[in-house]
Enzyme design. Structure first.
Site, PDB file in Angstrom:
ATOM      1  N   GLY A   1       0.839  -1.194   0.000  1.00 52.08           N
ATOM      2  CA  GLY A   1       0.000   0.000   0.000  1.00 52.08           C
ATOM      3  C   GLY A   1       0.868   1.235   0.000  1.00 52.08           C
TER       4      GLY A   1
ATOM      5  NE  ARG B   1       1.015   8.646   8.554  1.00 54.99           N
ATOM      6  CZ  ARG B   1       1.904   8.156   9.396  1.00 54.99           C
ATOM      7  NH1 ARG B   1       2.045   6.861   9.537  1.00 54.99           N
ATOM      8  NH2 ARG B   1       2.648   8.956  10.112  1.00 54.99           N
ATOM      9  CB  SER B   2      -2.434   2.831   2.214  1.00 56.48           C
ATOM     10  OG  SER B   2      -1.567   1.809   2.699  1.00 56.48           O
ATOM     11  N   GLY B   3      -3.123   2.455   5.497  1.00 57.15           N
ATOM     12  CA  GLY B   3      -3.731   1.522   6.428  1.00 57.15           C
ATOM     13  C   GLY B   3      -3.123   0.136   6.345  1.00 57.15           C
ATOM     14  CE  LYS B   4       2.868   0.701   3.701  1.00 59.15           C
ATOM     15  NZ  LYS B   4       2.452   2.066   4.039  1.00 59.15           N
TER      16      LYS B   4
ATOM     17  CB  ALA C   1      10.635  -2.243  14.319  1.00 63.01           C
TER      18      ALA C   1
ATOM     19  CG  HIS D   1       3.984   1.939  13.207  1.00 62.28           C
ATOM     20  ND1 HIS D   1       3.550   0.938  12.386  1.00 62.28           N
ATOM     21  CD2 HIS D   1       4.071   3.045  12.440  1.00 62.28           C
ATOM     22  CE1 HIS D   1       3.385   1.414  11.167  1.00 62.28           C
ATOM     23  NE2 HIS D   1       3.700   2.692  11.170  1.00 62.28           N
TER      24      HIS D   1
ATOM     25  NE  ARG E   1       4.609  -3.288  18.138  1.00 61.76           N
ATOM     26  CZ  ARG E   1       5.291  -2.240  17.713  1.00 61.76           C
ATOM     27  NH1 ARG E   1       4.902  -1.585  16.652  1.00 61.76           N
ATOM     28  NH2 ARG E   1       6.368  -1.840  18.344  1.00 61.76           N
TER      29      ARG E   1
ATOM     30  CD  GLU F   1      14.326  -1.034  18.578  1.00 64.23           C
ATOM     31  OE1 GLU F   1      15.543  -0.739  18.630  1.00 64.23           O
ATOM     32  OE2 GLU F   1      13.446  -0.413  19.217  1.00 64.23           O
TER      33      GLU F   1
END
Length: 175
Positions: A8, A11-14, A34, A50, A54, A62
């Protein structure tokens, strides 16, 4: 073992969609890989955004570069979310510096794909679809855009499922 690629735009929501996939799995061990590195205040805000989503059921790893090596540590009981591959690609190009050329970058991607194919865990990968916009000026930027697109194609080929997310709406492309 399963591989699910979630694509995506920014900021598409992927990422939210990928996280919901992990939460809907029955597996007990949730891992978040990450790839972001803290480079400036804007990136710090993205990382915090993000992190807020969670809870403590996730184990954070990381890992800005050595995803292939990390994947070898997971088992069948694990669900692994890698967010995101385009940041990883940026890290690879930055790390290789002036030696970042097509063969070197392809070697990194090939190593990653081999690790994905061997990994017994359920792996969900998030990546930006960067090929929908204007091709930017600058050699390094074009190198990034080209290789991010080729990486997405190569991973989609071995993935069991591929989903494209636009405006928060998932569209199944494969699987």
């Amino acid at each position: 073992m399963s591989i699910h690629l979630v694509l995506g735009g920014a900021r598409s929501g992927k990422s939210s969609f990928a996280e919901s996939l992990v939460l809907n799995k029955d597996r007990l061990n949730r891992h978040y890989v990450a790839t972001a590195t803290l480079t400036d205040n804007e990136m710090q805000q993205r990382i915090v955004h993000h992190q807020i989503r969670r809870d403590k059921s996730w184990k954070l790893h990381e890992c800005p570069l050595n995803i292939a090596q990390l994947l070898s540590q997971f088992g069948q009981q694990d669900t692994v979310l890698v967010d995101c591959l385009t940041l990883w690609m940026s890290n690879v190009i930055f790390e290789d510096g002036k030696t970042a050329d097509e063969p070197a970058i392809k070697a990194h991607v090939t190593t990653l794909i081999s690790a994905l194919e061997r990994c017994p865990a359920s792996v969900i990968l998030v990546s930006n679809e960067v090929g929908l916009g204007i091709v930017p000026m600058g050699e390094v930027t074009r190198l990034f855009v080209d290789h991010a697109g080729w990486m997405n194609q190569a991973i989609a080929k071995v993935a069991d499922q591929v989903t494209f997310v636009a405006a928060g709406l998932p569209m199944k492309l494969k699987g």
